[in-house]
Write a protein that holds these residues in place. Structure first.
Motif, PDB file in Angstrom:
ATOM      1  N   VAL A 104      27.205   3.442   0.343  1.00 31.49           N
ATOM      2  CA  VAL A 104      26.925   3.947  -0.974  1.00 31.49           C
ATOM      3  C   VAL A 104      28.251   3.959  -1.928  1.00 31.49           C
ATOM      4  O   VAL A 104      28.261   3.872  -2.907  1.00 31.49           O
ATOM      5  N   VAL A 105      28.939   4.944  -1.331  1.00 28.31           N
ATOM      6  CA  VAL A 105      30.512   5.538  -1.669  1.00 28.31           C
ATOM      7  C   VAL A 105      31.666   5.021  -2.123  1.00 28.31           C
ATOM      8  O   VAL A 105      32.180   4.445  -3.125  1.00 28.31           O
ATOM      9  N   ASN A 106      31.653   3.463  -1.344  1.00 31.55           N
ATOM     10  CA  ASN A 106      32.057   2.222  -1.556  1.00 31.55           C
ATOM     11  C   ASN A 106      31.848   1.637  -2.922  1.00 31.55           C
ATOM     12  O   ASN A 106      32.536   1.692  -4.003  1.00 31.55           O
ATOM     13  N   SER A 107      30.434   1.392  -2.419  1.00 35.22           N
ATOM     14  CA  SER A 107      29.658   0.506  -4.129  1.00 35.22           C
ATOM     15  C   SER A 107      29.682   1.358  -5.545  1.00 35.22           C
ATOM     16  O   SER A 107      30.047   1.274  -6.888  1.00 35.22           O
ATOM     17  N   LEU A 108      29.674   3.194  -5.289  1.00 30.53           N
ATOM     18  CA  LEU A 108      29.932   3.798  -6.507  1.00 30.53           C
ATOM     19  C   LEU A 108      32.112   3.116  -6.813  1.00 30.53           C
ATOM     20  O   LEU A 108      31.603   3.932  -8.073  1.00 30.53           O
ATOM     21  N   VAL A 109      32.710   3.701  -5.997  1.00 29.48           N
ATOM     22  CA  VAL A 109      34.258   3.852  -6.380  1.00 29.48           C
ATOM     23  C   VAL A 109      34.030   2.291  -7.079  1.00 29.48           C
ATOM     24  O   VAL A 109      34.896   2.142  -8.114  1.00 29.48           O
ATOM     25  N   GLU A 110      33.543   0.729  -6.827  1.00 27.19           N
ATOM     26  CA  GLU A 110      33.843  -0.235  -6.835  1.00 27.19           C
ATOM     27  C   GLU A 110      33.228  -0.129  -7.863  1.00 27.19           C
ATOM     28  O   GLU A 110      33.827  -1.388  -8.905  1.00 27.19           O
ATOM     29  N   LEU A 111      31.720  -0.398  -8.048  1.00 29.31           N
ATOM     30  CA  LEU A 111      31.167  -1.089  -9.488  1.00 29.31           C
ATOM     31  C   LEU A 111      29.978   0.184  -9.679  1.00 29.31           C
ATOM     32  O   LEU A 111      30.168  -0.340 -11.131  1.00 29.31           O
ATOM     33  N   GLY A 112      30.520   1.130  -9.761  1.00 26.95           N
ATOM     34  CA  GLY A 112      29.507   2.312 -10.671  1.00 26.95           C
ATOM     35  C   GLY A 112      30.237   2.563 -11.997  1.00 26.95           C
ATOM     36  O   GLY A 112      29.460   2.365 -12.780  1.00 26.95           O
ATOM     37  N   PRO A 113      31.610   2.516 -12.016  1.00 27.33           N
ATOM     38  CA  PRO A 113      32.441   2.304 -13.285  1.00 27.33           C
ATOM     39  C   PRO A 113      31.724   0.942 -14.483  1.00 27.33           C
ATOM     40  O   PRO A 113      31.821   1.111 -15.816  1.00 27.33           O
ATOM     41  N   ARG A 114      31.332  -0.006 -13.634  1.00 23.34           N
ATOM     42  CA  ARG A 114      31.275  -1.637 -14.943  1.00 23.34           C
ATOM     43  C   ARG A 114      30.189  -2.057 -14.694  1.00 23.34           C
ATOM     44  O   ARG A 114      29.970  -3.360 -15.014  1.00 23.34           O
ATOM     45  N   ASP A 115      28.987  -1.703 -13.197  1.00 20.59           N
ATOM     46  CA  ASP A 115      27.781  -2.425 -13.605  1.00 20.59           C
ATOM     47  C   ASP A 115      26.660  -1.153 -13.830  1.00 20.59           C
ATOM     48  O   ASP A 115      26.231  -0.210 -12.736  1.00 20.59           O
ATOM     49  N   ALA A 116      26.190  -0.990 -14.606  1.00 20.78           N
ATOM     50  CA  ALA A 116      25.057  -0.198 -14.995  1.00 20.78           C
ATOM     51  C   ALA A 116      23.848   0.322 -14.456  1.00 20.78           C
ATOM     52  O   ALA A 116      24.034   0.697 -14.157  1.00 20.78           O
ATOM     53  N   GLU A 117      23.682  -1.346 -14.382  1.00 26.94           N
ATOM     54  CA  GLU A 117      22.413  -1.958 -13.052  1.00 26.94           C
ATOM     55  C   GLU A 117      22.810  -1.035 -11.849  1.00 26.94           C
ATOM     56  O   GLU A 117      21.491  -0.109 -10.749  1.00 26.94           O
ATOM     57  N   ILE A 118      24.090  -0.994 -10.843  1.00 25.94           N
ATOM     58  CA  ILE A 118      24.257  -0.860  -9.255  1.00 25.94           C
ATOM     59  C   ILE A 118      24.219   0.641  -9.630  1.00 25.94           C
ATOM     60  O   ILE A 118      24.116   1.575  -8.620  1.00 25.94           O
ATOM     61  N   ALA A 119      24.748   1.100 -10.574  1.00 24.26           N
ATOM     62  CA  ALA A 119      25.196   2.650 -11.255  1.00 24.26           C
ATOM     63  C   ALA A 119      23.988   3.473 -11.308  1.00 24.26           C
ATOM     64  O   ALA A 119      23.781   4.437 -10.531  1.00 24.26           O
ATOM     65  N   GLN A 120      22.716   3.028 -11.708  1.00 18.27           N
ATOM     66  CA  GLN A 120      21.490   3.460 -11.913  1.00 18.27           C
ATOM     67  C   GLN A 120      20.570   3.475 -10.888  1.00 18.27           C
ATOM     68  O   GLN A 120      20.189   4.961  -9.780  1.00 18.27           O
ATOM     69  N   LEU A 121      21.316   3.061 -10.092  1.00 16.62           N
ATOM     70  CA  LEU A 121      20.477   2.812  -8.299  1.00 16.62           C
ATOM     71  C   LEU A 121      21.502   3.971  -7.544  1.00 16.62           C
ATOM     72  O   LEU A 121      20.463   4.426  -6.734  1.00 16.62           O
ATOM     73  N   LEU A 122      22.727   4.111  -7.636  1.00 20.04           N
ATOM     74  CA  LEU A 122      23.352   4.597  -6.174  1.00 20.04           C
ATOM     75  C   LEU A 122      23.058   5.902  -7.180  1.00 20.04           C
ATOM     76  O   LEU A 122      23.142   7.227  -6.298  1.00 20.04           O
ATOM     77  N   ARG A 123      23.067   6.836  -8.904  1.00 20.36           N
ATOM     78  CA  ARG A 123      22.539   7.780  -8.837  1.00 20.36           C
ATOM     79  C   ARG A 123      20.800   8.011  -8.372  1.00 20.36           C
ATOM     80  O   ARG A 123      20.652   9.712  -8.144  1.00 20.36           O
ATOM     81  N   ARG A 124      20.568   7.491  -8.978  1.00 18.20           N
ATOM     82  CA  ARG A 124      18.594   7.440  -7.684  1.00 18.20           C
ATOM     83  C   ARG A 124      19.172   8.141  -6.596  1.00 18.20           C
ATOM     84  O   ARG A 124      17.551   8.767  -5.880  1.00 18.20           O
ATOM     85  N   ASP A 125      19.850   7.551  -5.667  1.00 19.37           N
ATOM     86  CA  ASP A 125      19.948   7.687  -4.227  1.00 19.37           C
ATOM     87  C   ASP A 125      20.265   9.217  -4.292  1.00 19.37           C
ATOM     88  O   ASP A 125      19.963   9.371  -3.239  1.00 19.37           O
TER      89      ASP A 125
END
Length: 190
Positions: A104-125
Motif C-alpha cells: 500500500v505504501v509503495n503504491s501510494l508513493v509510486e502511483l498515488g500522484p498520477r493514477d487517479a483510480e489507484i489513488a482512490q483505492l488507496l484513500r478508501r483503504d
C-alpha cells in the motif's frame, strides 16, 4: 483433471501481489509476472484484462488480507496498548517471507500522484484502516484505558502514519534498533 480457474486466478493474484510488492508496478514486467505466476503471457492477458487490472486485483487482495488481520486484532480482548504494540511490531518485525515494506505504501508513493483510480483505492483503504483503529480506541477510551481527552481519530491517523513511516524506513534500509526506537516512541503516545 485441470485445476479450477478460480484457484488459478487466486494463486496468480497472490504471486503477482508479491512481485509488485517486491519491485513496484512500473518495474514489474509482464515477463516478471509470467515467472512469478507460472502463467504464460497469453494466459495472463486472457485471465486479466491488463497489467493494471492484475495490479488492482493484487492490491485489493493485499488490502483485504491486511485489513482482516487488523480488524481481528482490534476487535479482540487485548488492552489497547497491546493492540497498538502488535500493529507497530508488524512493521518492525514483518513475516520473514514477505518483501520489505508495504504494498500500500509503495503504491501510494509510486502511483498515488498520477493514477487517479489507484489513488482512490488507496484513500478508501486508509479510511478503512483508520476507522478500524478509531473504533477500537473509542472503545478503549470508554473502558478507561485512555484519557477521555484523547482524540481517537487523531490517534488512529497517527498510528497509520507511523506504520507507513516504519515501512518506508525499513524499505530504505533502517536497522531493527532504529525501527524499534520509532515504534517505542509511538507506543508512548498511547
Amino acid at each position: 483433471m485441470a485445476r479450477p480457474r478460480k484457484f488459478e486466478e487466486d494463486r496468480a493474484v497472490e504471486a503477482a501481489m508479491r512481485a509488485f510488492w517486491s519491485a513496484g508496478y512500473e518495474a514489474t514486467s509482464t515477463q516478471d509476472l509470467c515467472a512469478a505466476t507460472g502463467l504464460g503471457r497469453s494466459s495472463i492477458y486472457n485471465t486479466f484484462a491488463s497489467k493494471h487490472d492484475l495490479f488492482q486485483r493484487s492490491l485489493r487482495h493485499y488490502m483485504d488480507e491486511r485489513n482482516a488481520r487488523l480488524a481481528e486484532l482490534m476487535e479482540g480482548e487485548l488492552p489497547i496498548k497491546e493492540k497498538i504494540r502488535t500493529v507497530l511490531w508488524w512493521a518492525v518485525e514483518p513475516d520473514p517471507g514477505d518483501p520489505t515494506g508495504c504494498l500500500v505504501v509503495n503504491s501510494l508513493v509510486e502511483l498515488g500522484p498520477r493514477d487517479a483510480e489507484i489513488a482512490q483505492l488507496l484513500r478508501r483503504d486508509n479510511d478503512t484502516r483508520v476507522q478500524i483503529v478509531r473504533t477500537a480506541i473509542e472503545a478503549a477510551r470508554t473502558r478507561g484505558e485512555l484519557d477521555s481527552g484523547r482524540d481517537p481519530l487523531a490517534l488512529a491517523h497517527f498510528l497509520a502514519a507511523t506504520v507507513s513511516g516504519l515501512r518506508v524506513a525499513a524499505r530504505g534500509g533502517a536497522d531493527r534498533a532504529t525501527l524499534e526506537s520509532i515504534a517505542n516512541t509511538a507506543l508512548a503516545a498511547f
